[in-house]
Enzyme design. Structure first.
Site, PDB file in Angstrom:
ATOM      1  N   GLN A 146       0.772  -1.239   0.000  1.00 15.91           N
ATOM      2  CA  GLN A 146       0.000   0.000   0.000  1.00 15.91           C
ATOM      3  C   GLN A 146       0.805   1.291   0.000  1.00 15.91           C
ATOM      4  O   GLN A 146       0.521   2.202  -0.780  1.00 15.91           O
ATOM      5  CB  GLN A 146      -0.947   0.027   1.208  1.00 15.91           C
ATOM      6  CG  GLN A 146      -1.844   1.251   1.240  1.00 15.91           C
ATOM      7  CD  GLN A 146      -2.802   1.304   2.407  1.00 15.91           C
ATOM      8  OE1 GLN A 146      -3.412   2.321   2.674  1.00 15.91           O
ATOM      9  NE2 GLN A 146      -2.952   0.201   3.127  1.00 15.91           N
ATOM     10  N   GLU A 167       0.888  -0.967   8.681  1.00 18.07           N
ATOM     11  CA  GLU A 167       0.041   0.203   8.960  1.00 18.07           C
ATOM     12  C   GLU A 167      -0.156   0.462  10.454  1.00 18.07           C
ATOM     13  O   GLU A 167       0.151   1.538  10.960  1.00 18.07           O
ATOM     14  CB  GLU A 167      -1.320   0.016   8.277  1.00 18.07           C
ATOM     15  CG  GLU A 167      -2.381   1.028   8.669  1.00 18.07           C
ATOM     16  CD  GLU A 167      -2.032   2.436   8.247  1.00 18.07           C
ATOM     17  OE1 GLU A 167      -2.230   3.370   9.048  1.00 18.07           O
ATOM     18  OE2 GLU A 167      -1.569   2.613   7.113  1.00 18.07           O
ATOM     19  N   ASP A 210       0.432   3.893   6.008  1.00 19.26           N
ATOM     20  CA  ASP A 210       0.768   3.488   4.645  1.00 19.26           C
ATOM     21  C   ASP A 210       0.498   4.603   3.634  1.00 19.26           C
ATOM     22  O   ASP A 210       1.411   5.165   3.050  1.00 19.26           O
ATOM     23  CB  ASP A 210      -0.032   2.237   4.260  1.00 19.26           C
ATOM     24  CG  ASP A 210       0.629   0.960   4.748  1.00 19.26           C
ATOM     25  OD1 ASP A 210       1.864   0.894   4.739  1.00 19.26           O
ATOM     26  OD2 ASP A 210      -0.090   0.016   5.122  1.00 19.26           O
ATOM     27  N   GLY A 253      -8.352  21.135  18.214  1.00 21.24           N
ATOM     28  CA  GLY A 253      -8.003  22.538  18.030  1.00 21.24           C
ATOM     29  C   GLY A 253      -8.488  23.412  19.168  1.00 21.24           C
ATOM     30  O   GLY A 253      -8.887  22.923  20.230  1.00 21.24           O
ATOM     31  N   GLY A 254      -8.474  24.702  18.928  1.00 20.78           N
ATOM     32  CA  GLY A 254      -8.853  25.658  19.966  1.00 20.78           C
ATOM     33  C   GLY A 254     -10.352  25.816  20.140  1.00 20.78           C
ATOM     34  O   GLY A 254     -10.806  26.452  21.090  1.00 20.78           O
TER      35      GLY A 254
END
Length: 425
Positions: free
Chosen positions: A17, A139, A168, A247-248
């Site tokens: 892959q 993977e 991968d 995130g914020g």
């Protein structure tokens, strides 16, 4: 309009892959990708996870579009001659063998450079230099060693790997960028170079926000994590945060109408500060707009579980698509949890070429992902994957300029064909 990488020739020694993801992307952009495969066997994924007997698996076909296949026994003297000739005619050699395989094949970097000083040799490995550089990586191993698994899942459960193939395919995408960069550098240096991408490095690059949080921990608790509001102390390492936003802007996956029977009846909801007042109106909590416990983002952080529980009371009265329509009118960030079935049937994804239908001579029609990167003047046309050795003679004649007599001689040597016993079976 012409394809962006037309004229670039890739010698593709990749399999499974990670490498095929890289070379397929280059092929979509117009590069002539020549896939080298073992006579009679080919890429191991041709036979893995087969859903139709004696037909190339979807695992293979969805990773090898737009390529040409040549079978070649690189241990055979004539095979080595053919490979040497191909190295002279190609711009890039891409491989994801185990450590040292290319050297044992008789083609270390120094020899390839002597054959073709302009050749770029691009490699995917599991690890970079260090204690694990000789280890095999798959993977899920990459996800674990790159920091993704330790930060995925819920706090009271085990580490989890994700269904997205960030080890991968993610590393294959990184390598493709490295190859294109090296090709550009060659335009003014005139020289080839080595390009490497380690799977551990690629996963860590994609998990960078968690490395960010690791450093923030030295200065206090991670207040946007739900465990802060629950009064649970943080340890020494970035914790698993369930479906909290990375995130914020705090976010969470919430149930929608029908969740009891539909495993994908959920929506991701983000409580973005600029639209907080609109969120309060939509869910029926107008007093929260001015209440000191909810009006400001800092005040809301210790109360995220309570806030999302109240929002979920509202989302459970709507289907995920009804909620999406209502929230989008007020620019409230959200997204339905889309199943693979829903994505495969999405007409807009078909229209943009993100999902494509491909016709295969033995499999028939099947769905695949298309090129996720769109260029305005260089369209990507997705063509089917090659049958094993389908283009062997074509490549010998057109790319290497061999005569019919030379091609026949190479066939007679056994360099292109499976052993007779295997062929008979």
């Amino acid at each position: 309009m012409s394809q962006a990488l037309k004229g670039v020739r890739i010698l593709d020694f990749t399999h499974v892959q990670s490498g095929p993801t890289c070379t397929q992307l280059l092929a979509w952009f117009g590069a002539d990708v020549i896939k080298i495969e073992r006579p009679g066997v080919g890429d191991i994924t041709r036979g893995q996870l087969q859903d139709i007997p004696n037909v190339d698996s979807l695992y293979f076909t969805m990773l090898n579009h737009n390529k040409r296949s040549i079978t070649l026994d690189t241990k055979n003297p004539k095979g080595k001659e053919v490979l040497t000739a191909l190295i002279k005619q190609c711009d890039v050699l891409v491989e994801n063998f185990g450590p040292g395989v290319l050297d044992r094949m008789g083609f270390p970097w120094e020899k390839i450079q002597s054959i073709n000083p302009k050749m770029i040799v691009a490699s995917i490995k599991g690890f970079g230099p260090g204690p694990y550089e000789d280890c095999k990586v798959y993977e899920n191993v990459a996800q674990c060693t790159g920091g993704a698994a330790s930060t995925t899942g819920f706090r009271d459960g085990p580490p989890l790997v994700t269904g997205a193939q960030i080890g991968d395919s993610g590393t294959g995408l990184h390598l493709a960028l490295g190859i294109v960069t090296a090709l550009y550098h060659r335009t003014h240096s005139g020289k080839g170079q080595r390009v490497t991408a380690a799977m551990q490095d690629g996963v860590l690059n994609l998990a960078r926000v968690k490395l960010r949080d690791q450093q923030r921990l030295a200065h206090g608790p991670l207040k946007e994590y739900s465990q802060f509001g629950e009064g649970i102390p943080f340890g020494e390492a970035t914790p698993r945060a369930g479906n909290d936003s990375g995130g914020g802007q705090p976010g969470r996956i919430l149930k929608c109408k029908g969740w009891e029977n539909d495993p994908n009846a959920y929506i991701y909801f983000i409580t973005q500060a600029p639209v907080w007042e609109k969120i309060c109106d939509v869910i029926g909590e107008p007093d929260w707009k001015t209440h000191p416990d909810y009006a400001k983002p800092v005040a809301r952080l210790p109360r995220l579980n309570e806030i999302f529980a109240r929002i979920e009371q509202w989302t459970m009265t709507k289907t995920k698509f009804e909620a999406m329509d209502i929230l989008n009118k007020d620019d409230i960030p959200c997204g339905p949890i889309l199943s693979m079935k829903e994505l495969s049937e999405d007409k807009s994804l078909r229209a943009t070429g993100t999902v494509v239908e491909v016709d295969h001579p033995t499999r028939g029609k099947y769905l695949s992902v298309g090129n996720p990167i769109k260029l305005s003047d260089s369209p990507a046309d997705v063509k089917r994957s090659p049958l094993l050795g389908e283009h062997t003679d074509e490549i010998l004649r057109e790319v290497l300029g061999f005569s019919d007599h030379q091609v026949a001689d190479i066939h007679d040597s056994g360099a292109l064909d499976p052993p007779r016993k295997q062929a008979a079976e």
